[in-house]
Design a protein around this motif. Structure first.
Motif, PDB file in Angstrom:
ATOM      1  N   GLY A 124       0.831  -1.190   0.000  1.00 29.04           N
ATOM      2  CA  GLY A 124       0.000   0.000   0.000  1.00 29.04           C
ATOM      3  C   GLY A 124       0.869   1.245   0.000  1.00 29.04           C
ATOM      4  O   GLY A 124       2.031   1.221  -0.424  1.00 29.04           O
ATOM      5  N   ASP A 125       0.318   2.349   0.485  1.00 30.85           N
ATOM      6  CA  ASP A 125       1.058   3.613   0.547  1.00 30.85           C
ATOM      7  C   ASP A 125       1.796   3.690   1.879  1.00 30.85           C
ATOM      8  O   ASP A 125       1.205   3.965   2.926  1.00 30.85           O
ATOM      9  N   LEU A 126       3.100   3.443   1.836  1.00 30.57           N
ATOM     10  CA  LEU A 126       3.912   3.389   3.059  1.00 30.57           C
ATOM     11  C   LEU A 126       4.644   4.695   3.336  1.00 30.57           C
ATOM     12  O   LEU A 126       5.560   4.737   4.160  1.00 30.57           O
ATOM     13  N   THR A 127       4.214   5.770   2.666  1.00 36.07           N
ATOM     14  CA  THR A 127       4.908   7.053   2.791  1.00 36.07           C
ATOM     15  C   THR A 127       4.985   7.519   4.244  1.00 36.07           C
ATOM     16  O   THR A 127       5.988   8.102   4.671  1.00 36.07           O
ATOM     17  N   ASP A 174       8.339 -13.960  14.044  1.00 31.56           N
ATOM     18  CA  ASP A 174       8.655 -15.367  13.810  1.00 31.56           C
ATOM     19  C   ASP A 174       7.385 -16.008  13.250  1.00 31.56           C
ATOM     20  O   ASP A 174       6.585 -16.575  13.973  1.00 31.56           O
ATOM     21  N   GLY A 175       7.203 -15.855  11.938  1.00 28.29           N
ATOM     22  CA  GLY A 175       5.977 -16.299  11.295  1.00 28.29           C
ATOM     23  C   GLY A 175       5.660 -15.389  10.134  1.00 28.29           C
ATOM     24  O   GLY A 175       6.565 -14.943   9.432  1.00 28.29           O
ATOM     25  N   ALA A 176       4.387 -15.077   9.925  1.00 27.54           N
ATOM     26  CA  ALA A 176       3.968 -14.246   8.794  1.00 27.54           C
ATOM     27  C   ALA A 176       3.179 -13.043   9.280  1.00 27.54           C
ATOM     28  O   ALA A 176       2.250 -13.175  10.081  1.00 27.54           O
ATOM     29  N   LEU A 177       3.547 -11.865   8.769  1.00 25.40           N
ATOM     30  CA  LEU A 177       2.861 -10.619   9.088  1.00 25.40           C
ATOM     31  C   LEU A 177       2.623  -9.858   7.789  1.00 25.40           C
ATOM     32  O   LEU A 177       3.553  -9.644   7.011  1.00 25.40           O
ATOM     33  N   VAL A 178       1.375  -9.435   7.571  1.00 24.50           N
ATOM     34  CA  VAL A 178       1.017  -8.623   6.413  1.00 24.50           C
ATOM     35  C   VAL A 178       0.442  -7.312   6.919  1.00 24.50           C
ATOM     36  O   VAL A 178      -0.489  -7.300   7.733  1.00 24.50           O
ATOM     37  N   VAL A 179       0.996  -6.200   6.450  1.00 23.85           N
ATOM     38  CA  VAL A 179       0.522  -4.868   6.818  1.00 23.85           C
ATOM     39  C   VAL A 179       0.062  -4.168   5.545  1.00 23.85           C
ATOM     40  O   VAL A 179       0.839  -4.029   4.591  1.00 23.85           O
ATOM     41  N   ARG A 180      -1.212  -3.735   5.527  1.00 25.24           N
ATOM     42  CA  ARG A 180      -1.755  -3.017   4.367  1.00 25.24           C
ATOM     43  C   ARG A 180      -2.168  -1.618   4.807  1.00 25.24           C
ATOM     44  O   ARG A 180      -2.859  -1.458   5.815  1.00 25.24           O
ATOM     45  N   ALA A 222      -2.642   7.379   5.397  1.00 25.87           N
ATOM     46  CA  ALA A 222      -2.678   6.865   6.774  1.00 25.87           C
ATOM     47  C   ALA A 222      -1.328   7.037   7.459  1.00 25.87           C
ATOM     48  O   ALA A 222      -0.283   6.768   6.874  1.00 25.87           O
ATOM     49  N   ASP A 223      -1.362   7.491   8.700  1.00 24.04           N
ATOM     50  CA  ASP A 223      -0.164   7.572   9.545  1.00 24.04           C
ATOM     51  C   ASP A 223      -0.105   6.312  10.387  1.00 24.04           C
ATOM     52  O   ASP A 223      -1.022   6.044  11.178  1.00 24.04           O
ATOM     53  N   VAL A 224       0.967   5.537  10.227  1.00 23.95           N
ATOM     54  CA  VAL A 224       1.069   4.262  10.933  1.00 23.95           C
ATOM     55  C   VAL A 224       2.444   4.152  11.585  1.00 23.95           C
ATOM     56  O   VAL A 224       3.471   4.358  10.932  1.00 23.95           O
ATOM     57  N   THR A 225       2.445   3.821  12.867  1.00 20.42           N
ATOM     58  CA  THR A 225       3.688   3.520  13.584  1.00 20.42           C
ATOM     59  C   THR A 225       3.535   2.157  14.237  1.00 20.42           C
ATOM     60  O   THR A 225       2.589   1.934  15.007  1.00 20.42           O
ATOM     61  N   ILE A 226       4.425   1.266  13.936  1.00 17.76           N
ATOM     62  CA  ILE A 226       4.397  -0.074  14.529  1.00 17.76           C
ATOM     63  C   ILE A 226       5.449  -0.134  15.617  1.00 17.76           C
ATOM     64  O   ILE A 226       6.647   0.063  15.366  1.00 17.76           O
ATOM     65  N   ARG A 227       4.978  -0.405  16.847  1.00 22.13           N
ATOM     66  CA  ARG A 227       5.930  -0.467  17.970  1.00 22.13           C
ATOM     67  C   ARG A 227       5.501  -1.585  18.918  1.00 22.13           C
ATOM     68  O   ARG A 227       4.308  -1.905  19.041  1.00 22.13           O
ATOM     69  N   ASN A 228       6.476  -2.203  19.529  1.00 21.50           N
ATOM     70  CA  ASN A 228       6.250  -3.250  20.541  1.00 21.50           C
ATOM     71  C   ASN A 228       5.335  -4.366  20.025  1.00 21.50           C
ATOM     72  O   ASN A 228       4.465  -4.865  20.751  1.00 21.50           O
ATOM     73  N   LEU A 229       5.531  -4.765  18.784  1.00 18.94           N
ATOM     74  CA  LEU A 229       4.701  -5.809  18.191  1.00 18.94           C
ATOM     75  C   LEU A 229       5.483  -7.118  18.132  1.00 18.94           C
ATOM     76  O   LEU A 229       6.596  -7.167  17.604  1.00 18.94           O
ATOM     77  N   GLU A 269      -2.574 -10.207  10.242  1.00 15.92           N
ATOM     78  CA  GLU A 269      -2.816  -9.100   9.334  1.00 15.92           C
ATOM     79  C   GLU A 269      -3.136  -7.823  10.102  1.00 15.92           C
ATOM     80  O   GLU A 269      -3.932  -7.831  11.046  1.00 15.92           O
ATOM     81  N   LEU A 270      -2.518  -6.741   9.664  1.00 17.34           N
ATOM     82  CA  LEU A 270      -2.834  -5.405  10.192  1.00 17.34           C
ATOM     83  C   LEU A 270      -3.262  -4.565   9.005  1.00 17.34           C
ATOM     84  O   LEU A 270      -2.463  -4.292   8.098  1.00 17.34           O
ATOM     85  N   ILE A 271      -4.545  -4.131   9.001  1.00 13.41           N
ATOM     86  CA  ILE A 271      -5.084  -3.395   7.873  1.00 13.41           C
ATOM     87  C   ILE A 271      -5.457  -2.000   8.349  1.00 13.41           C
ATOM     88  O   ILE A 271      -6.304  -1.827   9.243  1.00 13.41           O
ATOM     89  N   PHE A 272      -4.828  -0.991   7.757  1.00 12.67           N
ATOM     90  CA  PHE A 272      -5.092   0.396   8.099  1.00 12.67           C
ATOM     91  C   PHE A 272      -5.804   1.016   6.892  1.00 12.67           C
ATOM     92  O   PHE A 272      -5.184   1.382   5.891  1.00 12.67           O
ATOM     93  N   ASP A 273      -7.133   1.100   6.975  1.00 15.96           N
ATOM     94  CA  ASP A 273      -7.946   1.487   5.839  1.00 15.96           C
ATOM     95  C   ASP A 273      -8.595   2.845   5.994  1.00 15.96           C
ATOM     96  O   ASP A 273      -9.540   3.184   5.292  1.00 15.96           O
ATOM     97  N   GLN A 274      -8.089   3.634   6.921  1.00 13.93           N
ATOM     98  CA  GLN A 274      -8.628   5.001   7.055  1.00 13.93           C
ATOM     99  C   GLN A 274      -7.587   5.914   7.692  1.00 13.93           C
ATOM    100  O   GLN A 274      -6.584   5.483   8.187  1.00 13.93           O
TER     101      GLN A 274
END
Length: 444
Positions: free
Chosen positions: A374-377, A387-393, A398-405, A439-444
């Motif tokens: 998606g738009d990762l700007t 340790d496995g599979a993670l999909v981020v859309r 959208a402003d997204v910060t991934i921490r402590n995951l 899956e982590l989906i940020f759609d707004q």
């Protein structure tokens, strides 16, 4: 899935950012023109503006049936000549004759970068190549990779004439051995003992030209390139062709038209950063793999997409396991965590590092899969243990910060084909099984 054309355009748009539109020119042939235009139209140019994409179509030339240059008839119609494209060297004539280069000059474009399709990482090296060209004031900069002796890619060499004139140019792979034996190396195309590689960098047809001198030279030459014939013979007698051949020309021969005063150089980059084409069928790839040669296959092309992303993450300080060798349906590949990151995350190493403020807090286990799409700007990755599979859309804006995951699941794995699979899997030789995914989906 993502087509190569969409990937290239997304990378160009990431390089463009909020600046002026970066133009893209595509050379097609009669076999590909309609499909290319339809693909762009159906997808609104994959986000490029109207007029940002220019398509130039090359014509075909008559084929030759034998050593006497008899014209070959079309096997489907004996009253028609068999024709084939004239080679990628036509791109120079087409860019000149269409007025594209002059239009680019007027709009302020300074550099022109050439590449061929089905090579996913081809644009990743562009910012560095421009920096090298600017620093060294190069008119021509050939992006190269380390080459194995006998490998089916040309070698960049400095050629010296008997009268002392010199020229830096590509020598085609099928001419290297004979040229070396006749000049400086009686053993021919052999490895440098210190590196195990050819001493001559592999020329991969990724070329960076300074636009001003390039356009001026084409005004003089009209954009024509030297022509040659490269028939594939049926046997050692060299009396019968495997199939009809044709006159052709190559875009990498452009430096041969330049005066001695031109500044011609090259940049050597790792394969995962610059060169992993997909052009070998599965049977030939297995044979090449058994000989220890690069396969340039669907399996290696896919694996190198992951390895290239890991290379950038590792250079940014992310903790990753060392790559290991793996076999996928008889084809050897470099196996790393399966990382796919949209170019909008950062088209340069500096941009990626800005998105990873604490890279030591990001780690991926062997066999893990990370997909950022998606738009990762406006996405930042601060702390992740995977340790496995993670999909981020992520949707645009959208402003997204991934921490402590922390993600731990069964992930994804590659498996054998069972028969009856679609063509895109059959040519690859294996399939992907998605066992568990976060899956982590940020759609707004």
């Amino acid at each position: 899935g993502t087509t190569y054309l969409e990937l290239y355009i997304r990378h160009i748009l990431a390089l463009q950012g909020s600046g002026a539109p970066l133009p893209l020119a595509i050379m097609t042939s009669g076999d590909t023109d309609a499909q290319t235009r339809a693909l762009l139209d159906a997808n609104a140019n994959f986000g490029m503006r109207a007029g940002q994409v220019t398509i130039v179509r090359q014509e075909k030339v008559a084929c030759l049936a034998d050593n006497d240059a008899r014209l070959a008839a079309d096997p489907k119609d004996p009253y028609k000549l068999l024709t084939k494209p004239h080679g990628h060297g036509d791109v120079h004539y087409l860019l000149h004759s269409s007025g594209t280069l002059d239009a680019w000059l007027e709009s302020g474009v300074q550099w022109v970068y050439f590449m061929q399709d089905t090579n996913a990482p081809s644009l990743k090296v562009l910012p560095a190549a421009i920096g090298i060209s600017r620093r060294n004031q190069l008119d021509v900069n050939s992006v190269c990779v380390p080459r194995m002796p006998g490998e089916s890619i040309g070698g960049l060499m400095k050629l010296t004439h008997a009268d002392g004139r010199t020229q830096t140019a590509n020598v085609e792979y099928n001419q290297i051995d004979a040229l070396l034996k006749a000049t400086v190396e009686p053993r021919g195309d052999v490895a440098d003992p210190a590196t195990g590689r050819s001493p001559y960098p592999g020329s991969i047809n990724q070329l960076l030209f300074a636009l001003g001198p390039y356009a001026a030279q084409l005004h003089k030459s009209g954009g024509t390139m030297p022509e040659f014939v490269n028939p594939k013979y049926a046997d050692a007698s060299k009396t019968k062709f495997k199939s009809p051949t044709r006159l052709e020309c190559m875009m990498q021969d452009y430096p041969k038209s330049l005066p001695p005063s031109a500044r011609v150089g090259f940049s050597v980059i790792s394969n995962t950063t610059a060169f992993s084409p997909v052009k070998t069928n599965l049977a030939d790839a297995r044979a090449k793999s058994a000989k220890g040669e690069p396969t340039y296959s669907a399996a290696s092309g896919e694996a190198d997409v992951y390895a290239s992303a890991c290379e950038v993450l590792a250079a940014s300080g992310v903790r990753l396991p060392p790559p290991v060798h793996a076999i996928r349906d008889g084809v050897g590949v470099v196996d790393t965590p399966r990382v796919v990151i949209d170019p909008s995350f950062g088209p340069t190493l500096a941009a990626v590092r800005d998105k990873l403020p604490t890279p030591h807090a990001v780690s991926l286990a062997q066999g893990s899969t990370l997909v950022l799409e998606g738009d990762l700007t406006r996405v930042r990755l601060e702390a992740l243990s995977l340790d496995g599979a993670l999909v981020v859309r992520v949707v645009p804006g959208a402003d997204v910060t991934i921490r402590n995951l922390r993600v731990s699941n069964k992930g994804w794995e590659f498996g054998e084909l069972t028969g009856g699979e679609p063509e895109e899997l059959a040519i690859r030789g294996y399939k992907l099984r998605k066992l568990q995914t976060r899956e982590l989906i940020f759609d707004q």
